[in-house]
Design a protein around this motif. Sequence first.
Motif, PDB file in Angstrom:
ATOM      1  N   GLY A  52       0.924  -1.130   0.260  1.00 46.21           N
ATOM      2  CA  GLY A  52      -0.238   0.003   0.214  1.00 46.21           C
ATOM      3  C   GLY A  52       0.520   1.833   0.120  1.00 46.21           C
ATOM      4  N   SER A  53       2.600   1.586  -0.491  1.00 48.94           N
ATOM      5  CA  SER A  53       2.935   3.072  -0.140  1.00 48.94           C
ATOM      6  C   SER A  53       3.304   2.632  -1.533  1.00 48.94           C
ATOM      7  N   THR A  54       2.562   2.384  -2.618  1.00 47.25           N
ATOM      8  CA  THR A  54       2.827   3.260  -4.061  1.00 47.25           C
ATOM      9  C   THR A  54       1.241   3.141  -4.624  1.00 47.25           C
ATOM     10  N   GLY A  55       1.208   3.325  -6.468  1.00 48.84           N
ATOM     11  CA  GLY A  55       0.450   2.646  -7.488  1.00 48.84           C
ATOM     12  C   GLY A  55      -0.563   2.175  -6.740  1.00 48.84           C
ATOM     13  N   TYR A  56      -1.320   0.872  -6.949  1.00 48.91           N
ATOM     14  CA  TYR A  56      -2.289   0.341  -7.070  1.00 48.91           C
ATOM     15  C   TYR A  56      -3.176   0.298  -5.800  1.00 48.91           C
ATOM     16  N   GLY A  57      -1.903   0.072  -5.233  1.00 46.99           N
ATOM     17  CA  GLY A  57      -1.675   0.102  -3.294  1.00 46.99           C
ATOM     18  C   GLY A  57      -2.344   0.855  -2.914  1.00 46.99           C
ATOM     19  N   SER A  76       4.379  -2.980   3.668  1.00 47.85           N
ATOM     20  CA  SER A  76       5.362  -2.490   2.374  1.00 47.85           C
ATOM     21  C   SER A  76       6.723  -3.059   2.740  1.00 47.85           C
ATOM     22  N   PHE A  77       7.475  -3.148   1.250  1.00 49.86           N
ATOM     23  CA  PHE A  77       8.663  -2.917   1.499  1.00 49.86           C
ATOM     24  C   PHE A  77       9.357  -1.876   1.309  1.00 49.86           C
ATOM     25  N   GLU A  78      10.245  -1.577   2.220  1.00 50.62           N
ATOM     26  CA  GLU A  78      10.996   0.518   1.545  1.00 50.62           C
ATOM     27  C   GLU A  78      11.884   0.323   2.148  1.00 50.62           C
ATOM     28  N   GLY A 113       8.562  -4.286   5.756  1.00 49.56           N
ATOM     29  CA  GLY A 113       9.424  -5.819   5.929  1.00 49.56           C
ATOM     30  C   GLY A 113       8.401  -6.904   4.737  1.00 49.56           C
ATOM     31  N   ASP A 114       9.321  -7.617   4.357  1.00 49.96           N
ATOM     32  CA  ASP A 114       8.581  -9.062   3.641  1.00 49.96           C
ATOM     33  C   ASP A 114       7.279  -9.402   4.019  1.00 49.96           C
ATOM     34  N   ALA A 115       6.346  -8.874   3.205  1.00 51.78           N
ATOM     35  CA  ALA A 115       5.319  -9.854   3.166  1.00 51.78           C
ATOM     36  C   ALA A 115       5.121 -11.125   2.804  1.00 51.78           C
ATOM     37  N   PHE A 116       5.954 -11.240   2.257  1.00 53.15           N
ATOM     38  CA  PHE A 116       5.997 -12.988   1.794  1.00 53.15           C
ATOM     39  C   PHE A 116       5.803 -13.800   3.090  1.00 53.15           C
ATOM     40  N   TYR A 140      -5.043  -6.479  -1.695  1.00 57.92           N
ATOM     41  CA  TYR A 140      -3.367  -7.380  -1.974  1.00 57.92           C
ATOM     42  C   TYR A 140      -2.280  -6.537  -3.856  1.00 57.92           C
ATOM     43  N   SER A 141      -2.097  -5.832  -3.656  1.00 57.77           N
ATOM     44  CA  SER A 141      -1.534  -5.294  -4.693  1.00 57.77           C
ATOM     45  C   SER A 141       0.473  -4.753  -4.662  1.00 57.77           C
ATOM     46  N   LEU A 142       1.027  -6.084  -4.241  1.00 57.89           N
ATOM     47  CA  LEU A 142       1.735  -6.347  -4.457  1.00 57.89           C
ATOM     48  C   LEU A 142       3.004  -6.364  -5.929  1.00 57.89           C
ATOM     49  N   ALA A 143       3.515  -5.973  -6.316  1.00 54.22           N
ATOM     50  CA  ALA A 143       4.747  -5.675  -7.555  1.00 54.22           C
ATOM     51  C   ALA A 143       5.921  -6.164  -7.014  1.00 54.22           C
ATOM     52  N   TYR A 226      -5.245  -7.494  -7.637  1.00 50.64           N
ATOM     53  CA  TYR A 226      -4.907  -6.838  -9.201  1.00 50.64           C
ATOM     54  C   TYR A 226      -4.507  -7.460 -10.004  1.00 50.64           C
ATOM     55  N   SER A 227      -4.707  -7.236 -11.483  1.00 55.21           N
ATOM     56  CA  SER A 227      -4.681  -8.404 -12.341  1.00 55.21           C
ATOM     57  C   SER A 227      -4.583  -6.741 -13.436  1.00 55.21           C
ATOM     58  N   TYR A 228      -3.907  -7.936 -14.938  1.00 55.50           N
ATOM     59  CA  TYR A 228      -4.080  -7.511 -15.811  1.00 55.50           C
ATOM     60  C   TYR A 228      -4.550  -7.821 -17.258  1.00 55.50           C
ATOM     61  N   ALA A 246       0.927 -16.294 -13.954  1.00 53.86           N
ATOM     62  CA  ALA A 246       0.338 -16.055 -12.491  1.00 53.86           C
ATOM     63  C   ALA A 246      -0.407 -15.213 -12.092  1.00 53.86           C
ATOM     64  N   LYS A 247      -1.138 -14.407 -13.304  1.00 59.01           N
ATOM     65  CA  LYS A 247      -2.036 -13.616 -13.332  1.00 59.01           C
ATOM     66  C   LYS A 247      -3.614 -14.922 -13.423  1.00 59.01           C
ATOM     67  N   GLU A 248      -3.523 -15.611 -14.089  1.00 56.98           N
ATOM     68  CA  GLU A 248      -4.652 -16.835 -13.953  1.00 56.98           C
ATOM     69  C   GLU A 248      -4.374 -17.201 -12.691  1.00 56.98           C
ATOM     70  N   ASN A 273      -6.677  -4.058 -13.839  1.00 56.53           N
ATOM     71  CA  ASN A 273      -7.320  -2.625 -13.559  1.00 56.53           C
ATOM     72  C   ASN A 273      -6.386  -2.122 -15.252  1.00 56.53           C
ATOM     73  N   LYS A 274      -6.733  -0.782 -15.092  1.00 57.69           N
ATOM     74  CA  LYS A 274      -6.158   0.063 -16.854  1.00 57.69           C
ATOM     75  C   LYS A 274      -4.682  -0.038 -16.384  1.00 57.69           C
ATOM     76  N   ALA A 275      -3.837  -0.092 -17.972  1.00 61.27           N
ATOM     77  CA  ALA A 275      -2.457  -0.052 -17.890  1.00 61.27           C
ATOM     78  C   ALA A 275      -1.616   1.142 -17.431  1.00 61.27           C
ATOM     79  N   LEU A 276      -1.513   1.884 -16.183  1.00 64.49           N
ATOM     80  CA  LEU A 276      -0.926   2.857 -15.724  1.00 64.49           C
ATOM     81  C   LEU A 276       0.498   3.027 -15.894  1.00 64.49           C
ATOM     82  N   VAL A 277       0.779   4.268 -15.657  1.00 64.05           N
ATOM     83  CA  VAL A 277       2.433   4.378 -15.165  1.00 64.05           C
ATOM     84  C   VAL A 277       2.512   4.370 -13.266  1.00 64.05           C
ATOM     85  N   THR A 278       3.287   3.239 -12.735  1.00 67.56           N
ATOM     86  CA  THR A 278       3.777   3.033 -11.553  1.00 67.56           C
ATOM     87  C   THR A 278       5.572   2.714 -12.021  1.00 67.56           C
ATOM     88  N   ARG A 279       5.775   2.135 -10.625  1.00 65.76           N
ATOM     89  CA  ARG A 279       7.516   1.771 -10.525  1.00 65.76           C
ATOM     90  C   ARG A 279       7.517   0.796 -11.399  1.00 65.76           C
TER      91      ARG A 279
HETATM   92  P1  NAI Z   1       3.761  -0.615  -7.160  1.00 64.64           P
HETATM   93  O1  NAI Z   1       4.997  -0.768  -8.078  1.00 64.64           O
HETATM   94  O2  NAI Z   1       3.640   0.629  -7.748  1.00 64.64           O
HETATM   95  O3  NAI Z   1       3.382  -1.222  -6.019  1.00 64.64           O
HETATM   96  C1  NAI Z   1       3.729  -2.372  -5.536  1.00 64.64           C
HETATM   97  C2  NAI Z   1       3.501  -2.614  -4.109  1.00 64.64           C
HETATM   98  O4  NAI Z   1       4.066  -4.104  -3.757  1.00 64.64           O
HETATM   99  C3  NAI Z   1       4.478  -1.385  -2.878  1.00 64.64           C
HETATM  100  O5  NAI Z   1       4.090  -1.079  -2.444  1.00 64.64           O
HETATM  101  C4  NAI Z   1       6.341  -1.731  -3.062  1.00 64.64           C
HETATM  102  O6  NAI Z   1       6.655  -1.449  -1.131  1.00 64.64           O
HETATM  103  C5  NAI Z   1       5.363  -3.912  -2.540  1.00 64.64           C
HETATM  104  N1  NAI Z   1       6.073  -4.481  -2.356  1.00 64.64           N
HETATM  105  C6  NAI Z   1       6.983  -5.137  -3.355  1.00 64.64           C
HETATM  106  N2  NAI Z   1       7.463  -6.298  -2.715  1.00 64.64           N
HETATM  107  C7  NAI Z   1       7.124  -6.649  -1.520  1.00 64.64           C
HETATM  108  C8  NAI Z   1       7.477  -7.219  -0.655  1.00 64.64           C
HETATM  109  N3  NAI Z   1       8.343  -8.458  -0.945  1.00 64.64           N
HETATM  110  N4  NAI Z   1       6.897  -7.029   0.890  1.00 64.64           N
HETATM  111  C9  NAI Z   1       6.263  -6.001   0.726  1.00 64.64           C
HETATM  112  N5  NAI Z   1       5.751  -4.870   0.206  1.00 64.64           N
HETATM  113  C10 NAI Z   1       6.327  -5.354  -1.061  1.00 64.64           C
HETATM  114  O7  NAI Z   1       2.675  -1.076  -8.711  1.00 64.64           O
HETATM  115  P2  NAI Z   1       1.818  -1.556  -8.847  1.00 64.64           P
HETATM  116  O8  NAI Z   1       1.550  -1.168 -10.223  1.00 64.64           O
HETATM  117  O9  NAI Z   1       1.072  -0.614  -8.325  1.00 64.64           O
HETATM  118  O10 NAI Z   1       0.771  -2.896  -9.020  1.00 64.64           O
HETATM  119  C11 NAI Z   1       0.473  -3.809  -8.182  1.00 64.64           C
HETATM  120  C12 NAI Z   1      -0.403  -4.843  -8.830  1.00 64.64           C
HETATM  121  O11 NAI Z   1      -1.553  -3.995  -9.929  1.00 64.64           O
HETATM  122  C13 NAI Z   1       0.085  -5.613  -9.016  1.00 64.64           C
HETATM  123  O12 NAI Z   1      -0.749  -6.978  -8.875  1.00 64.64           O
HETATM  124  C14 NAI Z   1       0.273  -5.297 -10.481  1.00 64.64           C
HETATM  125  O13 NAI Z   1       0.579  -6.593 -11.220  1.00 64.64           O
HETATM  126  C15 NAI Z   1      -0.825  -5.063 -10.722  1.00 64.64           C
HETATM  127  N6  NAI Z   1      -1.779  -3.883 -11.450  1.00 64.64           N
HETATM  128  C16 NAI Z   1      -0.672  -3.091 -12.627  1.00 64.64           C
HETATM  129  C17 NAI Z   1      -1.036  -2.062 -13.450  1.00 64.64           C
HETATM  130  C18 NAI Z   1      -0.212  -1.470 -13.970  1.00 64.64           C
HETATM  131  O14 NAI Z   1      -0.399  -0.794 -14.980  1.00 64.64           O
HETATM  132  N7  NAI Z   1       0.836  -0.380 -13.072  1.00 64.64           N
HETATM  133  C19 NAI Z   1      -1.822  -2.336 -14.097  1.00 64.64           C
HETATM  134  C20 NAI Z   1      -3.349  -3.526 -13.817  1.00 64.64           C
HETATM  135  C21 NAI Z   1      -3.153  -4.624 -12.434  1.00 64.64           C
END
Ligand code: NAI
Length: 395
Positions: A52-57, A76-78, A113-116, A140-143, A226-228, A246-248, A273-279
């Motif tokens: 939950g620190s960046t992007g969709y989370g 989240s992992f920071e 820390g490590d969510a896994f 659940y929004s890990l990447a 979240y999936s794409y 993995a998404k399936e 979700n929609k394709a968006l600029v994230t890390r």
């Molecule tokens: P992001 O890189 O912005 O966010 C990922 C989050 O996961 C961050 O909070 C990061 O700290 C956390 N993280 C990564 N490894 C970790 C770990 N080991 N332990 C704890 N936290 C950890 O990524 P984004 O793009 O928001 O992706 C989130 C989900 O959304 C993913 O499943 C992605 O496939 C999905 N998604 C993304 C799209 C896109 O265009 N960006 C489109 C549709 C789905």
Amino acid sequence: MIIKQKIMRNVSLTAHPAGCAAYVQEQLDYLKSQPLLENRDSYPRRVLVIGGSTGYGLASRMVAAVVGGAASINVSFEREPAENKVATPGWYNTVAFEREAKKMGLYAQSIFGDAFSTEIKEQTAELVKQHLGQVDLIVYSLASPMRIDPVTGQQYKSVLKPIGKTYSALSVDVPSGIVETAVIEPAEGTQVEETVKVMGGEDWRLWIEFLFGKGLLAKGFKTVAYSYIGPEITFPVYREGTIGKAKEHLERTAGELTRNLSVIDGEAYVSVNKALVTRASAVIPVVPLYIALLYKVMKEMGLHEECTRQIHRLFTDRLYRGTAVPVDAEGRIRLDDWEMRPDVQAEVDRRWAMQKEGSPMVGGDLEGFKEEYDHIHGFGYASVDYSVDVDPREV
Ligand code: NAI
């Protein structure tokens, strides 16, 4: 120190504390400007966001807090800052968000820390028990590029590769704006299984089962991951590639979780979700070209949404709209409905065909792509003086 943006191979190595705070504030201001909902009482009041620190989370956490008045915990992992070392944007976003949430009278806490790992799951369970009692929603929004199996200690890596044959398609070099060909070799050895292990549903299930086993999921609990899917042009490398597998798996896990949660009337969803600029997305070859064209087309059609607007629609028009959650034939929430509209895709295709290798990209919104990329790392804000010496430990 004076913090400048440093980008290497589409990865930003730095983040600006004041700029990240400006990003968070901008999103919160947008959400606060939205009309109050009549059914606000049916929104989740206690929310856990994993990633939950960046992007969709982060967007999910902010929507839950502002729209529903939710108390929230983020995992989240920071990288934390030091005297002469900047933190990750997720760290700055989190500090900025939690400060604002507290001003709104909302509980907001994070575990870095490590969510896994089982250790982090245990710490989270303890925090939930102490401060929230139970949770109503888990996002659940890990990447992540890797995962260590909590039982065996084995390390798995996720890769973004086609399966069976080499994929080659046009892409754009973001700094120069020149169109180039991206060639990606197919997955080898155990790469498909490893990607499923990292980005599939196994860890999501572990989280839900762990907290369920401790009685920490409230009646009527919901969880969403979240999936794409995306356009056909990216199918070989995305939907039909390693990450697609993995998404399936993630999508199948949703159905299984819903069945297991029936005793508490729980529901698990995957939202496409929609394709968006994230890390995470900016480093995927081909994606910057697709996103730049998509952004331009969707902006022209008045359909563009970034993370916060997408997730606002997820909450208000899907998960908590007051009737059954609308899903497709496979049981998935489709927030990519606007992206995948035939008129949007036809226009993206038309512009894709105009691109020539070695020439500047045409008909796209590369500026919009870059601006959003800068913003999510706290750069490019007129309100921030980037020449000022700042302490990287202070947001
Ligand atoms: P992001 O890189 O912005 O966010 C990922 C989050 O996961 C961050 O909070 C990061 O700290 C956390 N993280 C990564 N490894 C970790 C770990 N080991 N332990 C704890 N936290 C950890 O990524 P984004 O793009 O928001 O992706 C989130 C989900 O959304 C993913 O499943 C992605 O496939 C999905 N998604 C993304 C799209 C896109 O265009 N960006 C489109 C549709 C789905």
